[in-house]
Write a protein that holds these residues in place. Structure first.
Motif, mmCIF file in Angstrom:
data_model
loop_
_atom_site.group_PDB
_atom_site.id
_atom_site.type_symbol
_atom_site.label_atom_id
_atom_site.label_comp_id
_atom_site.label_asym_id
_atom_site.label_seq_id
_atom_site.Cartn_x
_atom_site.Cartn_y
_atom_site.Cartn_z
ATOM 1 N N ILE A 176 0.851 -1.207 0.000
ATOM 2 C CA ILE A 176 0.000 0.000 0.000
ATOM 3 C C ILE A 176 0.883 1.252 0.000
ATOM 4 C CG2 ILE A 176 -1.638 1.369 1.369
ATOM 5 C CD1 ILE A 176 -2.859 -1.215 2.376
ATOM 6 N N LEU A 203 3.870 1.637 -1.072
ATOM 7 C CA LEU A 203 4.524 1.806 -2.383
ATOM 8 C C LEU A 203 3.533 2.348 -3.414
ATOM 9 C CD1 LEU A 203 7.293 1.058 -3.798
ATOM 10 C CD2 LEU A 203 6.027 -0.857 -4.732
ATOM 11 N N SER A 204 2.322 1.797 -3.370
ATOM 12 C CA SER A 204 1.292 2.241 -4.311
ATOM 13 C C SER A 204 0.987 3.736 -4.115
ATOM 14 C CB SER A 204 0.027 1.400 -4.095
ATOM 15 O OG SER A 204 -1.016 1.885 -4.868
ATOM 16 N N ILE A 205 0.875 4.156 -2.847
ATOM 17 C CA ILE A 205 0.587 5.573 -2.565
ATOM 18 C C ILE A 205 1.755 6.451 -3.011
ATOM 19 C CG2 ILE A 205 0.218 7.266 -0.729
ATOM 20 C CD1 ILE A 205 -1.255 5.095 0.839
ATOM 21 N N ASN A 251 4.155 5.868 -5.230
ATOM 22 C CA ASN A 251 4.269 5.942 -6.696
ATOM 23 C C ASN A 251 3.157 6.790 -7.287
ATOM 24 O OD1 ASN A 251 6.494 4.356 -6.756
ATOM 25 N ND2 ASN A 251 5.418 2.466 -7.225
ATOM 26 N N SER A 252 1.946 6.640 -6.733
ATOM 27 C CA SER A 252 0.806 7.372 -7.277
ATOM 28 C C SER A 252 0.927 8.870 -7.000
ATOM 29 C CB SER A 252 -0.498 6.867 -6.653
ATOM 30 O OG SER A 252 -0.657 5.509 -6.942
ATOM 31 N N LEU A 253 1.258 9.196 -5.744
ATOM 32 C CA LEU A 253 1.327 10.618 -5.394
ATOM 33 C C LEU A 253 2.460 11.339 -6.114
ATOM 34 C CD1 LEU A 253 0.490 11.109 -1.618
ATOM 35 C CD2 LEU A 253 -0.928 11.526 -3.592
ATOM 36 N N LYS A 259 3.034 11.285 -9.035
ATOM 37 C CA LYS A 259 2.535 11.775 -10.322
ATOM 38 C C LYS A 259 1.758 13.085 -10.170
ATOM 39 C CE LYS A 259 2.222 7.075 -12.004
ATOM 40 N NZ LYS A 259 1.364 5.913 -12.108
ATOM 41 N N ILE A 260 1.296 13.390 -8.937
ATOM 42 C CA ILE A 260 0.505 14.621 -8.775
ATOM 43 C C ILE A 260 1.103 15.604 -7.767
ATOM 44 C CG2 ILE A 260 -1.759 13.805 -9.561
ATOM 45 C CD1 ILE A 260 -2.420 13.095 -6.647
ATOM 46 N N GLU A 261 1.875 15.085 -6.830
ATOM 47 C CA GLU A 261 2.492 15.976 -5.844
ATOM 48 C C GLU A 261 3.930 15.533 -5.643
ATOM 49 O OE1 GLU A 261 0.410 16.052 -2.109
ATOM 50 O OE2 GLU A 261 -1.509 16.448 -3.057
ATOM 51 N N LYS A 294 5.591 15.974 -2.816
ATOM 52 C CA LYS A 294 5.899 15.674 -1.418
ATOM 53 C C LYS A 294 5.330 14.324 -0.983
ATOM 54 C CE LYS A 294 5.967 20.574 -0.495
ATOM 55 N NZ LYS A 294 5.148 21.725 -0.113
ATOM 56 N N PRO A 295 5.979 13.662 -0.015
ATOM 57 C CA PRO A 295 5.482 12.348 0.422
ATOM 58 C C PRO A 295 4.176 12.457 1.216
ATOM 59 C CG PRO A 295 7.338 13.032 1.775
ATOM 60 C CD PRO A 295 7.198 14.053 0.704
ATOM 61 N N PHE A 296 3.436 11.343 1.292
ATOM 62 C CA PHE A 296 2.189 11.359 2.064
ATOM 63 C C PHE A 296 2.510 11.338 3.555
ATOM 64 C CE2 PHE A 296 1.300 7.085 3.852
ATOM 65 C CZ PHE A 296 2.292 6.342 3.246
ATOM 66 N N LYS A 319 -0.782 -3.320 -11.497
ATOM 67 C CA LYS A 319 0.221 -3.259 -10.425
ATOM 68 C C LYS A 319 1.630 -3.311 -11.018
ATOM 69 C CE LYS A 319 1.449 -3.000 -6.352
ATOM 70 N NZ LYS A 319 1.167 -1.832 -5.583
ATOM 71 N N ARG A 324 -6.316 11.887 -14.313
ATOM 72 C CA ARG A 324 -5.137 11.392 -13.605
ATOM 73 C C ARG A 324 -5.499 10.983 -12.172
ATOM 74 N NH1 ARG A 324 0.771 14.067 -13.984
ATOM 75 N NH2 ARG A 324 0.654 13.043 -15.973
ATOM 76 N N ILE A 332 -5.113 7.282 -10.365
ATOM 77 C CA ILE A 332 -4.291 7.185 -9.155
ATOM 78 C C ILE A 332 -5.101 6.620 -7.977
ATOM 79 C CG2 ILE A 332 -3.270 8.671 -7.358
ATOM 80 C CD1 ILE A 332 -2.089 10.318 -9.696
ATOM 81 N N ILE A 392 -4.883 3.091 -5.708
ATOM 82 C CA ILE A 392 -4.748 3.043 -4.243
ATOM 83 C C ILE A 392 -5.916 2.256 -3.642
ATOM 84 C CG2 ILE A 392 -4.703 4.440 -2.127
ATOM 85 C CD1 ILE A 392 -3.284 6.630 -3.760
ATOM 86 N N THR A 421 -5.395 -1.513 -4.262
ATOM 87 C CA THR A 421 -4.309 -2.039 -3.411
ATOM 88 C C THR A 421 -4.803 -2.171 -1.970
ATOM 89 O OG1 THR A 421 -2.790 -0.770 -4.794
ATOM 90 C CG2 THR A 421 -1.879 -1.724 -2.802
ATOM 91 N N LEU A 453 -6.518 9.609 2.897
ATOM 92 C CA LEU A 453 -5.091 9.786 2.655
ATOM 93 C C LEU A 453 -4.741 11.254 2.862
ATOM 94 C CD1 LEU A 453 -2.370 8.697 1.546
ATOM 95 C CD2 LEU A 453 -3.215 9.248 -0.724
ATOM 96 N N THR A 454 -3.807 11.504 3.764
ATOM 97 C CA THR A 454 -3.403 12.882 4.041
ATOM 98 C C THR A 454 -2.016 13.126 3.468
ATOM 99 O OG1 THR A 454 -4.665 12.804 6.090
ATOM 100 C CG2 THR A 454 -3.066 14.582 5.884
ATOM 101 N N SER A 455 -1.952 14.067 2.559
ATOM 102 C CA SER A 455 -0.645 14.461 2.030
ATOM 103 C C SER A 455 -0.324 15.828 2.621
ATOM 104 C CB SER A 455 -0.695 14.521 0.508
ATOM 105 O OG SER A 455 -1.481 15.612 0.103
ATOM 106 N N GLN A 456 0.792 16.399 2.218
ATOM 107 C CA GLN A 456 1.161 17.700 2.798
ATOM 108 C C GLN A 456 0.309 18.829 2.241
ATOM 109 O OE1 GLN A 456 5.372 18.295 2.983
ATOM 110 N NE2 GLN A 456 5.724 16.252 3.755
ATOM 111 N N GLU A 457 -0.394 18.566 1.145
ATOM 112 C CA GLU A 457 -1.182 19.631 0.516
ATOM 113 C C GLU A 457 -2.687 19.485 0.711
ATOM 114 O OE1 GLU A 457 0.143 20.027 -3.517
ATOM 115 O OE2 GLU A 457 2.221 20.166 -2.895
#
Lengths: 119, 277
Positions: free
Chosen positions: A50, A52-54, A56-58, A60-62, A64-66, B76, B205, B209, B213, B216, B234-238
């Protein structure tokens, strides 16, 4: 407190938290304090999948790491906290108070980082 | 990143599984491959091989679930190695079979970007164009004879379009969210069914994506005995991204930081009640 296992045991004392573990991003268990019947090796492998999937996916759009990912199943909550080269994984009951959970997750992640053993 | 020594061991599982598959011992081949994936979840070759084994299962019994699983494995593999020619080609064929032409087109675009003018990719592209023409023609003429191939197409779709309609019509609930960036309804493979976009985010996109997720996560939860995947945040920095299972579709809600999570969760609950009623 500098022992990873002790930090996890302390987290597990919170009401409705049933287990926690720290794994590397490749899925290798660093420390595990899981109190429910689950195959830990299998869980860590799928958690790595999971993560790795996040990642690799992120990418493509951001850039910064999750930070974290909380999954709700019909039986459990599975929480991922990204602590750099490893993940803190926490299993709790579905009905856990989300504010308490958030506070404890951040506090524990911070304590784990301060051990200096996860670099 | 896989360490070189790990790759060597992963290749043993790959070779053993492939050898078993070549002598039609598909069940054993799948077991070996699955074991390899559990131990080396980041090895794209194992996923690609698993997809091919599942295609063999499908060819024997024509059970559609094998195609779905194979598609997941190819996706995958591609997420780990976007240059995997065979995975992209086979995934494109499966998408065409399922009449998911936009997704098939994406796979073909990957193939043509890596090898411009590739004859197999070009042939698939022409096939999609023909299929699209057939559908347009059938829509225009509405003759029974021309609808026959369409019925076949509809049978291959995960759920009928009228069911998607009910999911789409209730999406207005989320427009009230403060800090909303996007609400996205996609099928299981990320094809956008409806999008409410309040920002400049690329819906196609995001669809792909978050479907990756989603699948998976769903796979992990079911394979570890932790129940059935319902939703994720899912929490990212943005931003925060909510992913919710809604029947055979995926609801994704993208919001800015500092939003009222309890209000959003209430809206999700309301949405799920509306579509179930």
């Amino acid at each position: 407190m500098t022992n990873i296992s002790q930090i996890l045991q302390s987290l597990n004392k919170i009401n409705k938290i049933k287990g926690s573990m720290v794994i590397t991003t490749e899925g290798i268990i660093i420390s595990s304090e899981i109190n429910i019947d689950v195959d830990k090796d299998r869980l860590s492998a799928f958690c790595s999948d999971i993560g790795l999937s996040i990642t690799n996916s992120l990418n493509k759009i951001e850039s910064k790491p999750f930070l974290r990912y909380i999954i709700n199943s019909d039986q459990w909550k599975l929480c991922f906290i990204n602590i750099g080269k490893s993940y803190l994984i926490v299993i709790s009951e579905v009905g856990i108070d989300i504010t308490t959970l958030n506070v404890e997750l951040y506090r524990t992640a911070d304590l784990l980082k301060k051990t200096g053993r996860l670099e | 990143m896989i360490k070189p020594e790990s790759k060597k061991v992963a290749s043993i599982y790959f070779k053993a599984s492939k050898a078993l598959s070549s002598i039609a011992e598909y069940e054993l081949a799948q077991k070996v491959c699955d074991r390899g994936i559990v131990l080396f979840p980041n090895d794209p070759n194992l996923y690609s091989l698993r997809g091919n084994i599942l295609i063999n299962f499908y060819n024997v019994g024509k059970e559609k679930q094998y195609l779905s699983e194979a598609l997941y494995s190819f996706e995958k593999s591609l997420s780990l190695n976007p240059d995997d020619y065979m995975s992209a080609l086979t995934a494109a064929k499966i998408y065409i079979k399922r009449a998911a032409f936009p997704k098939a087109r994406q796979m073909i675009d990957i193939l043509l970007a890596n090898s411009p003018g590739d004859p197999k990719a070009t042939a698939l592209l022409n096939l999609i164009k023909e299929k699209n023409k057939e559908i347009e023609k059938a829509k225009t003429e509405k003759s029974q004879s021309l609808f026959e191939p369409l019925k076949e197409v509809e049978e291959q779709t995960a759920i009928p379009s009228e069911n998607y309609d009910s999911l789409v019509s209730s999406l207005h609930i989320f427009k009230k969210i403060q800090g909303l960036e996007m609400v996205l309804l996609t099928d299981m493979y990320g094809v956008v069914l409806k999008c409410v976009n309040k920002s400049k985010l690329d819906a196609n996109r995001y669809g792909i994506i978050f479907s990756n997720i989603f699948r998976t996560s769903q796979n992990a939860i079911s394979n570890t005995g932790l129940g059935t995947f319902k939703s994720g945040m899912l929490t990212s920095q943005e931003r925060h991204n909510y992913i919710v299972a809604v029947g055979n579709a995926i609801l994704t809600i993208v919001v800015k930081q500092d939003v009222d999570h309890k209000a959003i969760e209430k809206m999700i609950h309301l949405y799920l009640s509306q579509i179930s009623s």
